[in-house]
Design an enzyme around this catalytic site. Structure first.
Site, PDB file in Angstrom:
ATOM      1  CE  LYS A 151      -1.681   3.037   1.999  1.00 52.75           C
ATOM      2  NZ  LYS A 151      -1.165   4.329   1.699  1.00 52.75           N
TER       3      LYS A 151
ATOM      4  CD  GLU B  22      -2.195   8.669   1.126  1.00 57.05           C
ATOM      5  OE1 GLU B  22      -1.309   7.966   1.120  1.00 57.05           O
ATOM      6  OE2 GLU B  22      -3.053   9.346   2.124  1.00 57.05           O
TER       7      GLU B  22
ATOM      8  CB  CYS C 111      13.061   9.250   8.520  1.00 57.29           C
ATOM      9  SG  CYS C 111      14.094   8.167   7.896  1.00 57.29           S
TER      10      CYS C 111
ATOM     11  CD  GLU D 259       9.311  13.720  11.328  1.00 59.91           C
ATOM     12  OE1 GLU D 259       8.198  13.064  11.672  1.00 59.91           O
ATOM     13  OE2 GLU D 259      10.356  13.286  10.686  1.00 59.91           O
TER      14      GLU D 259
HETATM   15  P1  NAD Z   1       2.151   9.332   7.314  1.00 61.67           P
HETATM   16  O1  NAD Z   1       2.136   8.721   8.693  1.00 61.67           O
HETATM   17  O2  NAD Z   1       1.159  10.617   6.915  1.00 61.67           O
HETATM   18  O3  NAD Z   1       1.784   8.103   5.945  1.00 61.67           O
HETATM   19  C1  NAD Z   1       2.455   7.090   6.079  1.00 61.67           C
HETATM   20  C2  NAD Z   1       1.701   5.853   5.158  1.00 61.67           C
HETATM   21  O4  NAD Z   1       0.453   5.567   6.124  1.00 61.67           O
HETATM   22  C3  NAD Z   1       0.817   6.360   3.921  1.00 61.67           C
HETATM   23  O5  NAD Z   1       0.965   5.143   3.241  1.00 61.67           O
HETATM   24  C4  NAD Z   1      -0.645   6.584   4.498  1.00 61.67           C
HETATM   25  O6  NAD Z   1      -1.468   6.473   3.609  1.00 61.67           O
HETATM   26  C5  NAD Z   1      -0.876   5.941   5.854  1.00 61.67           C
HETATM   27  N1  NAD Z   1      -1.772   6.587   6.646  1.00 61.67           N
HETATM   28  C6  NAD Z   1      -1.649   8.157   7.149  1.00 61.67           C
HETATM   29  N2  NAD Z   1      -2.319   8.147   8.075  1.00 61.67           N
HETATM   30  C7  NAD Z   1      -2.873   6.905   8.416  1.00 61.67           C
HETATM   31  C8  NAD Z   1      -4.107   6.539   9.404  1.00 61.67           C
HETATM   32  N3  NAD Z   1      -4.499   7.221  10.355  1.00 61.67           N
HETATM   33  N4  NAD Z   1      -4.350   5.281   9.759  1.00 61.67           N
HETATM   34  C9  NAD Z   1      -3.563   4.237   8.839  1.00 61.67           C
HETATM   35  N5  NAD Z   1      -2.623   4.636   7.711  1.00 61.67           N
HETATM   36  C10 NAD Z   1      -2.313   5.899   7.642  1.00 61.67           C
HETATM   37  O7  NAD Z   1       3.643   9.787   6.790  1.00 61.67           O
HETATM   38  P2  NAD Z   1       4.067  10.469   5.400  1.00 61.67           P
HETATM   39  O8  NAD Z   1       3.880  11.939   5.858  1.00 61.67           O
HETATM   40  O9  NAD Z   1       3.814   9.806   4.197  1.00 61.67           O
HETATM   41  O10 NAD Z   1       5.689  10.267   5.744  1.00 61.67           O
HETATM   42  C11 NAD Z   1       6.340  10.961   6.332  1.00 61.67           C
HETATM   43  C12 NAD Z   1       6.910  10.646   7.721  1.00 61.67           C
HETATM   44  O11 NAD Z   1       7.398   9.408   7.702  1.00 61.67           O
HETATM   45  C13 NAD Z   1       7.707  11.400   8.651  1.00 61.67           C
HETATM   46  O12 NAD Z   1       7.283  11.589   9.856  1.00 61.67           O
HETATM   47  C14 NAD Z   1       9.063  10.797   8.482  1.00 61.67           C
HETATM   48  O13 NAD Z   1       9.848  10.994   9.442  1.00 61.67           O
HETATM   49  C15 NAD Z   1       8.604   9.258   8.512  1.00 61.67           C
HETATM   50  N6  NAD Z   1       9.640   8.512   7.970  1.00 61.67           N
HETATM   51  C16 NAD Z   1      10.142   7.527   8.584  1.00 61.67           C
HETATM   52  C17 NAD Z   1      11.449   6.895   8.116  1.00 61.67           C
HETATM   53  C18 NAD Z   1      11.996   6.012   9.039  1.00 61.67           C
HETATM   54  O14 NAD Z   1      13.105   5.269   8.471  1.00 61.67           O
HETATM   55  N7  NAD Z   1      11.905   5.827  10.454  1.00 61.67           N
HETATM   56  C19 NAD Z   1      11.555   6.821   6.593  1.00 61.67           C
HETATM   57  C20 NAD Z   1      10.757   7.581   5.903  1.00 61.67           C
HETATM   58  C21 NAD Z   1       9.904   8.539   6.549  1.00 61.67           C
END
Ligand code: NAD
Length: 483
Positions: free
Chosen positions: A175, A178, A283, A384
């Site tokens: 998944k 989006e 990240c 963050e």
């Molecule tokens: P996000 O949490 O908004 O979304 C991540 C995924 O979760 C997406 O596929 C989204 O569709 C889904 N999602 C969003 N809200 C949801 C919910 N309420 N319930 C279930 N699924 C949900 O993150 P983002 O904005 O896409 O990415 C940025 C974040 O990812 C930052 O916090 C970054 O630090 C983190 N990140 C961490 C790493 C790591 O290695 N720790 C690597 C890359 C990014």
């Protein structure tokens, strides 16, 4: 690029989603519409999981060497298409094309590592654990795994998971984010061309509804999640409560410690690329820069100079230093944090909130931003921001600097800059953070090492990539024999 509604990929076929809703995918620099992504629901997810479950027995029985050969072919196709993929990634994400090329390369390295599966998946044997009795471990795949991935590395992060999962004989449902799902869609096409059998890899597009359906499905044996900490913690709790294996990687607030013996030019170059690379949407991005003692002044001056001269623009223009952030919503979030920092008493010495690019008026621009006097209890010192914002602060000693790390709730990455081996050793011994850079601004583990944080940045045990991935995707079965 196809500007239409993108399909899911189920049982080896492109399948229209049943979801009634769709979101536009746009170039965040120009605003151009590149496509639309459907919001799939439970029925789409059910179909994908069923396809993966049906494909599992035959795929599991495919010898590891044959599975690896398909990945070798995928690696060759990714190499052949790397520039096309990098340019597509820049268009939907906004990062500069040099960074996109780096991301594609990192993704290819995961496929390369997974090609070693005949060796990586070997078990152990010991003769005569008791007289005439032998003992061995066999690694076996478990069935259907799934990954939910974020927008900031839409090529590389899915490749932290599915190549390892399918190499070990599992089948998979991805998944993707989006916000920028198009380039990985092309990678899935290449995987099919490489000969990955129908149902081994499936893709369902969508958001929370699709994620909840994956977390609840009894045929999904394990979940990998990467995204913000709030969602990571919730996904971890739900998946674990449903009896699944789970690894959930969350957000970060990375501190960069500069000791007085470090070369300020080298430090500034590393800090600038860490903080402003990918417009801060990493990240592993440096966020709080801690100058110890006399290190502060020279480094502050160079960071401010360097940040002020970064050129904003479209990522496909090779002279651009920094692209836009992903969306208008995200730009507002970054602007909000900058306002919060001002109210909290941090000193805003470079303000990127009103940045524009005249040739690209629809872009989501935020210019390089620098705060001084950032305290650990301020939101801008502890939370963050995920944008191009540097927070500068002073510490009187290495101990003081380490105390700042200890007060932060995240534990993803940190860096120290020094010429003292003793100080570096002391730092890595005590930092309590999972990915540590010594004179490195972005401590990104290669595919054969584990990737993931600790504390509020990670929920689970086994990390992404490397041997941890092999452990995550297999169960070690023990056979004890007497003949
Ligand atoms: P996000 O949490 O908004 O979304 C991540 C995924 O979760 C997406 O596929 C989204 O569709 C889904 N999602 C969003 N809200 C949801 C919910 N309420 N319930 C279930 N699924 C949900 O993150 P983002 O904005 O896409 O990415 C940025 C974040 O990812 C930052 O916090 C970054 O630090 C983190 N990140 C961490 C790493 C790591 O290695 N720790 C690597 C890359 C990014």
């Amino acid at each position: 690029m196809n500007a239409e509604l993108i399909p899911n990929f189920i049982a080896g076929e492109w399948a229209p989603s049943l979801g009634a809703e769709a979101l536009d995918v746009r170039d965040p620099a120009s605003g151009e519409r590149l496509g639309a992504v459907p919001m799939s629901g439970q029925v789409d997810v059910g179909r994908a999981v069923t396809a993966a479950a049906l494909a599992f027995p035959a795929w599991r029985a495919t010898p590891p060497l044959e599975r690896a050969r398909i990945l070798f072919r995928l690696k060759a196709l990714l190499d052949e298409h790397r520039e096309e993929l990098a340019r597509s990634l820049t268009r939907e994400h906004g990062k500069v094309v040099l960074e996109s090329r780096g991301e594609v390369q990192r993704g290819i390295e995961s496929v390369e590592y997974a090609c070693g599966i005949p060796t990586l998946m070997m078990g152990d044997t010991l003769e005569d654990v008791s007289s005439g009795i032998d003992c061995e471990t066999i690694r076996q795949p478990l069935g259907v795994f799934a990954a939910i991935t974020p927008y900031n590395f839409p090529v590389m992060i899915p490749l932290w998971f599915w190549p390892y999962a399918v190499a070990t004989g599992n089948t998979f449902v991805l998944k993707p984010s989006e916000q920028d799902p198009l380039t990985h869609q092309r990678i899935v096409e290449l995987a099919r061309e490489a000969g990955l059998p129908a149902g081994v890899l499936n893709v369902v597009h969508g958001g929370r509804e699709a994620v909840d359906a994956l977390l609840a499905h009894s045929d999904v044996k394990g979940i990998s999640f990467v995204g913000s900490s709030r969602v990571a913690a919730a996904v971890y709790a739900k998946a674990a409560a449903n009896g699944k294996r789970v690894q959930a990687l969350g957000g970060a607030k990375n501190h960069m410690i500069v000791l007085p013996d470090a070369d300020p030019d080298d430090v500034a170059a590393a800090v600038l690329s860490s903080v402003y690379g990918s417009t801060g949407q990493r990240c592993l991005a440096g966020s709080v820069i801690v100058g110890v003692g006399d290190a502060y002044g020279p480094v502050r001056e160079r960071i401010l100079d360097g940040a002020s001269s970064l050129r904003l623009g479209h990522g496909l223009d090779e002279t651009t230093d920094m692209g836009p952030v992903i969306s208008g919503t995200h730009r507002e979030r970054v602007r909000h944090y900058i306002g919060v920092g001002e109210r909290e008493g941090a000193r805003l010495v470079l303000d990127g909130r009103d940045a524009t690019v005249s040739s690209l008026p629809a872009g989501h621009w935020i210019g390089p931003t620098v705060f001084e006097d950032v305290g650990p209890d301020m939101e801008v010192g502890g939370e963050e921001i995920f944008g191009p914002v540097a927070g500068l602060t002073r510490a009187s000693s290495l101990d003081d600097a380490i105390a700042l790390l200890e007060r932060n709730r995240y534990g993803n990455a940190t860096s120290i800059f020094t010429t003292s081996g003793k100080a570096a050793r002391e730092f890595r011994y005590r930092a309590g953070i999972s990915m540590i850079g010594v004179n490195i601004g972005v401590a990104a583990p290669m595919a054969f090492f584990p990737f993931g944080g600790s504390r509020g940045s990670f929920y689970g045990d086994l990390k992404a990539q490397g041997r941890d991935a092999i452990d995550f995707y297999t169960d070690k079965r023990v056979v004890i024999s007497r003949w």
